[in-house]
Structure formats: C-alpha cells, structure tokens
Design an enzyme around this catalytic site. Structure first.
Site, mmCIF file in Angstrom:
data_model
loop_
_atom_site.group_PDB
_atom_site.id
_atom_site.type_symbol
_atom_site.label_atom_id
_atom_site.label_comp_id
_atom_site.label_asym_id
_atom_site.label_seq_id
_atom_site.Cartn_x
_atom_site.Cartn_y
_atom_site.Cartn_z
ATOM 1 C CG ASP A 88 -1.976 -0.990 1.270
ATOM 2 O OD1 ASP A 88 -1.954 -1.908 0.439
ATOM 3 O OD2 ASP A 88 -2.862 -0.860 2.131
ATOM 4 C CG ASP A 89 0.156 3.816 2.320
ATOM 5 O OD1 ASP A 89 -1.022 3.555 1.980
ATOM 6 O OD2 ASP A 89 0.499 3.948 3.513
ATOM 7 C CG HIS A 110 -4.583 2.771 -0.443
ATOM 8 N ND1 HIS A 110 -5.522 2.146 0.327
ATOM 9 C CD2 HIS A 110 -3.547 3.048 0.404
ATOM 10 C CE1 HIS A 110 -5.076 2.048 1.567
ATOM 11 N NE2 HIS A 110 -3.892 2.595 1.654
ATOM 12 C CG HIS A 162 -3.535 6.866 3.366
ATOM 13 N ND1 HIS A 162 -3.423 6.699 4.733
ATOM 14 C CD2 HIS A 162 -3.378 5.638 2.844
ATOM 15 C CE1 HIS A 162 -3.189 5.415 5.004
ATOM 16 N NE2 HIS A 162 -3.161 4.753 3.869
ATOM 17 C CE1 TYR A 184 -4.017 5.437 8.560
ATOM 18 C CE2 TYR A 184 -5.957 6.610 7.781
ATOM 19 C CZ TYR A 184 -4.608 6.584 8.075
ATOM 20 O OH TYR A 184 -3.853 7.708 7.879
ATOM 21 C CG HIS A 230 2.373 0.200 4.299
ATOM 22 N ND1 HIS A 230 2.175 -0.607 5.393
ATOM 23 C CD2 HIS A 230 1.210 0.855 4.098
ATOM 24 C CE1 HIS A 230 0.930 -0.433 5.843
ATOM 25 N NE2 HIS A 230 0.325 0.449 5.078
#
Ligand SMILES: *[C@@H]1O[C@H](CO)[C@@H](O)[C@H](O)[C@H]1NC(C)=O
Ligand SMILES: *[C@@H]1O[C@H](CO)[C@@H](O)[C@H](O)[C@H]1NC(C)=O
Ligand SMILES: *[C@@H]1O[C@H](CO)[C@@H](O)[C@H](O)[C@H]1NC(C)=O
Ligand SMILES: *[C@@H]1O[C@H](CO)[C@@H](O)[C@H](O)[C@H]1NC(C)=O
Ligand SMILES: *[C@@H]1O[C@H](CO)[C@@H](O)[C@H](O)[C@H]1NC(C)=O
Ligand SMILES: *[C@@H]1O[C@H](CO)[C@@H](O)[C@H](O)[C@H]1NC(C)=O
Length: 463
Positions: free
Chosen positions: A199-200, A249, A253, A290, A360
């Site tokens: 992710d991210d 995503h 965020h 999250y 991540h």
C-alpha cells in the site's frame, strides 16, 4: 491531539535528518511523500493503549541474519532514523500500446495523459474538494444505488466516536470490531495462500521492491495513492507492466468513514483518474485506508465499481497488520514488526482459508523489511506457502480487474451491503457478516495522517 503527535514525530524526523551522518542519504527521502505513521497513545477515556500485544513482541524466534549480498541493513538497524539507500532507477521506457505481463490487462494508453498541474488536480495529501465538475460527474455514479444514511464518524477511530462504535455491528464498521460483509475481500480462499499486497506507493523504493518481486517471480496487488501517483507516474507504469495488479487507495489516505459521501467519491475518483491517466485502466478493486470502512463507504465504492479489499483478521482481536508503517515514525522497531509478521504466519496456518497481510512500499524501512525479512521468511516457511496477488488468488480474471476489459456483469457486485446470502460469496472473504475481531481493533486503528509532501522537487519525475 493526533495532529500534534504527528507534528512532533515529523520534527523528530527532521532533527534526525539534520544530523551529518544521515544527511546525504536522507536527501532523497526528504522529497518523498511523507506519510508518517503514528499510533494512538491514549484513548478517549485516557487509558494508555499500545499498538501491539505483548505476544507479538516476545517472539522466541531467532533474529534473522542480515541478507547477504544486498544493501539491506540488519533487522535491528531498521528504525525510524536509519540511513536510507539510494533508489533503484526505472528499468525501462515503455511505449504506448505495450502489453503488460498480466494476461488480458489492457495495453498502455497512447499518449500518457497525466499532466499534473496543481490547479487542475486536488492539492496533494489534502482531502479532495467536492466542488469540482469532476466530482459532480462522479456523484452521478451513485444514482440508483442505495447508499445507507450513516452519519460520518468523528475521525475514523472508535475511541473518539463511542456513539458510532456502539453501532459498529449495524454499520458494518470494520475499524471497531472487524465487521465485514460478504462483498469484502479479506483473504485468499485457498489455505496457506498469501495474497501479497503493498500500500501507499508509488514510492521512492518501490522499484527496489519490484526488482525483488521479479527475481522471485512473485506478483502483488499494489494499492496506490493518487497523491503519490502524480509524483512518480513511471513507477506505476513499471508496476503495471511487470504484471502486478493495480488498485485504488484514495487520493489523500484519510479514514473514509469520517468523510461525507461527496468526499469519499472525490477521494476514490481522483485516485482512479490518476491511475486511468497513467496506465489507461480503471481498477475494480479498492482498499480503504486503515481498513476504515462501513456500509456507507462500501456502498459508495461498489456504486463506483470498486470492490473493497481489506486484510485478514483471525477473530482473536488481531488483524494481519505487520505494523511496518509504524517503523518510519519510530512507534515500532524493525524487530517488533518482524515478530508481528512471524505471529501472522503462525496464525495463518490455523485458518481454513488463505490470508492477506498489510505491508507498505512507501518507505525504505518497509521495503527493507519486506525484501530483506518478511518475504524471505515466508518463502522459507514450513508448511510451504503459495504466493499470489489478491485478485488472482480470488479467481478474478485479470481482465475483470479493470473496467475497460471487464466482461463480468456481476463483478463488481451490485449494491447490496446487507451481507445476505443473495450476494455472491466467492470473494474469498469470510463469507459471513460477522464480528471478526475484538476489542483491540480500536487500538490497532492508526491515527496517522498524510501530511503535505513536496511537489516541487518531484517535477522531473512527472510525465
Ligand atoms: C547497524 O547499527 C549499528 C549501531 O548503530 C552500527 O554500528 C552499524 O554500522 C549498523 N550497520 C549497518 C549495516 O547499517
Ligand atoms: C471550490 O471551493 C474552494 C474553497 O471554497 C474554492 O477556492 C474553489 O475555487 C472552488 N472550486 C470550484 C471549481 O468552484
Ligand atoms: C440498489 O439497492 C436499492 C435498494 O435495495 C434498489 O432499489 C436498487 O435497485 C439497487 N440498485 C442497483 C443498481 O442494484
Ligand atoms: C496470533 O494469534 C495469537 C493467539 O490467538 C494472538 O494473541 C495474536 O494477537 C495473533 N497475532 C496476529 C498478528 O494475528
Ligand atoms: C462474475 O463475478 C462473480 C462475482 O465475483 C463470480 O461469482 C462469477 O463466477 C463471475 N463470472 C465469470 C463468468 O467470471
Ligand atoms: C459463519 O458463521 C457461522 C456461525 O458463527 C459459522 O458456523 C460458519 O462456519 C461461518 N461461515 C464462514 C464461511 O466463515
């Protein structure tokens, strides 16, 4: 309070950056989008909370040895202030029309349409505004769908919204109790299969991860952030072309349950547009930051054609979160994150299904943990694990991962969020609309926020 904690962490990081021994190698990292992890240090009742159980901190496993022949530091050195390695360059220039390694996924568009100008896109790492013509148009995707009238939460945490937390079961709120619906993907169906995801990103170290995944012939699902895509669009191209799955995503965020419906639409829509502009496809999978999702956010995602993907809970109150994202902020150490991962693998052997783990690719620390420690440990694990991307392990043909090539009219699912048996349950989720984790989830719920990152220095990276 939360913001203060983050600001404090940032200033600590800033201080670390200023020390001479870190200065040179941190130079590049300073320009990276700064998603700094923090964790809740107090609940609304003032009781201290921690982000992990003592069980996850007292692994009896030996500390793994430093990977030989790599630049990965020893596990104990993977910390918030560690010097960061130089980045791996892009591997290739892909032409318009090039075919991704993943079979059936659409070819690259011609020409790449992403032209990031702050005037025509939302400000990076800020909640996307809702008063644009784009968002008005995306709002129309909700027409004819039943979006439950659920009041937004205070900030996506259980502790700060006891009233919403008390309704967590009826809201289907994952954050406070791990409630899922059958439309959620939370695992791979086959036992001992790990649906790998990161992710991210795209981040400065994503290329290093991509090289490693290629060397091991592993594929992953990348849940990418709009604010990062506009900084490093070519890295997204590399991810897509290497055969990895690309999913949404959000733009900035934020915990989605705290946002208005229009804001959720804006957050999903701008990330989706950034992906579309760069690689020409519109993902049919999304992951809520999250894991913060409830029936309203689910319905919005499904109406916009995106199936929610979370990560696995065991039903004991823990979720398969490595807490790697807390290492850059100094909340968790490398060895602690790795111990959590070891406990995840142990717990995974006790599931009847496979599993999905939260990791991540935004930071040097999280990428080093993945390629130096967690992925090698999983590949050496007994019993042997199977590795797959999340869509693929759930039997979703790669064509159906993108709207442009999707031929399945019942995927993404219709707008049911009721969890009743009329909804297909072949998603690899728990197949049950039930509480799947317990009291710890409000503790696990991170309060990190994305803070402003620097666009200026990223200019040369833009297409
Ligand atoms: C690891 O950390 C120790 C203690 O700070 C340091 O002496 C050592 O050089 C570090 N090793 C690497 C490879 O970074
Ligand atoms: C949206 O609202 C912001 C703040 O109120 C304003 O600055 C901006 O010009 C508006 N944008 C449009 C397209 O109306
Ligand atoms: C969405 O759900 C509502 C209420 O259940 C129903 O009336 C509507 O037809 C559904 N729309 C679609 C596209 O499934
Ligand atoms: C693994 O299972 C143990 C025993 O139920 C539990 O205490 C621990 O929190 C779990 N850890 C994770 C990461 O799932
Ligand atoms: C279409 O998607 C649904 C839901 O995932 C699935 O059950 C069904 O098998 C898919 N059909 C085809 C032809 O792939
Ligand atoms: C659903 O929940 C019931 C009752 O807790 C349980 O017996 C059943 O095994 C669950 N089904 C799945 C697919 O998890």
């Amino acid at each position: 309070m939360q913001l203060q904690a983050i600001v404090t962490l940032l200033s600590l990081l800033g201080a670390a950056n200023a020390t001479p021994e870190h200065h040179i190698r941190l130079g590049k990292r300073q320009n990276a989008g700064a998603v700094v992890a923090s964790s809740s240090s107090s609940s609304s009742s003032g009781a201290p909370t921690t982000s992990f159980t003592s069980a996850t901190l007292t692994s009896n496993s030996p500390v793994p040895t430093t990977p030989v022949g790599t630049t990965i530091p020893p596990l104990v050195n993977i910390t918030s202030g560690m010097a960061t390695p130089s980045t791996v360059p892009l591997s290739a220039t892909y032409s318009a029309g090039a075919t991704p390694l993943i079979s059936g996924a659409p070819v690259l568009p011609t020409p790449c349409k992403l032209s990031y100008r702050s005037a025509s896109w939302p400000t990076q790492d800020q909640i996307a505004p809702t008063n644009s013509s784009e968002v008005s148009q995306w709002m129309e995707e909700l027409d004819g769908f039943n979006i439950p009238d659920i009041t937004p939460t205070v900030d996506g945490t259980c502790a700060n919204d006891p009233a919403a937390a008390a309704q967590a079961a009826s809201r289907g709120w994952w954050t406070c109790g791990g409630f899922t619906r059958v439309t959620d993907i939370t695992a791979c169906p086959s036992k001992l299969t790990w649906g790998v995801s990161f992710d991210d990103g795209p981040g400065f170290y994503s290329m290093e991860l991509l090289d490693y995944l290629a060397s091991k012939k592993l594929t992953s699902t990348f849940f990418v952030i709009g604010s990062r895509i506009v900084e490093r669009p070519q890295v997204l191209v590399e991810e897509y072309m290497a055969g990895h799955e690309i999913a949404v995503h959000t733009w900035s965020h934020r915990p989605l349950t705290m946002l208005t419906t229009a804001q959720v639409v804006a957050e999903l829509g701008w990330a989706r547009k950034a992906i579309k502009d760069v690689i020409g496809v519109t993902p049919t999978l999304m992951r809520p930051p999250y894991g913060d999702i409830d029936d309203r956010v689910r319905a919005i995602s499904l109406a916009m054609g995106m199936v929610p993907v979370i990560w696995t809970s065991t039903g004991t109150g823990a979720t398969f979160d490595t807490n790697d994202w807390k290492v850059p902020g100094g909340v968790v150490t490398g060895p602690q994150s790795f111990a959590t991962f070891e406990s995840i693998l142990t717990n995974a052997t006790m599931l009847n299904t496979g599993f999905v783990v939260l990791e991540h690719d935004l930071y040097a620390q999280t990428v080093d943990l993945a390629i130096g420690y967690t992925l090698p440990a999983a590949m050496n694990f007994t019993p042997a694990l199977t590795f797959d991307s999340i869509g693929h392990c759930n039997g979703i043909p790669s064509t159906n991962l993108y709207r442009e090539s999707n031929t399945n009219t019942s995927f993404p699912y219709p707008n049911s969020t009721s969890g009743d048996s009329s909804v297909p349950s072949g998603s690899g989720g728990q197949g049950n609309s039930t509480k799947t984790s317990g009291a710890l989830s409000d503790v696990i719920m991170p309060i990190s926020m994305v803070v402003a990152s620097l666009l200026a220095a990223g200019g040369s990276l833009l297409m």
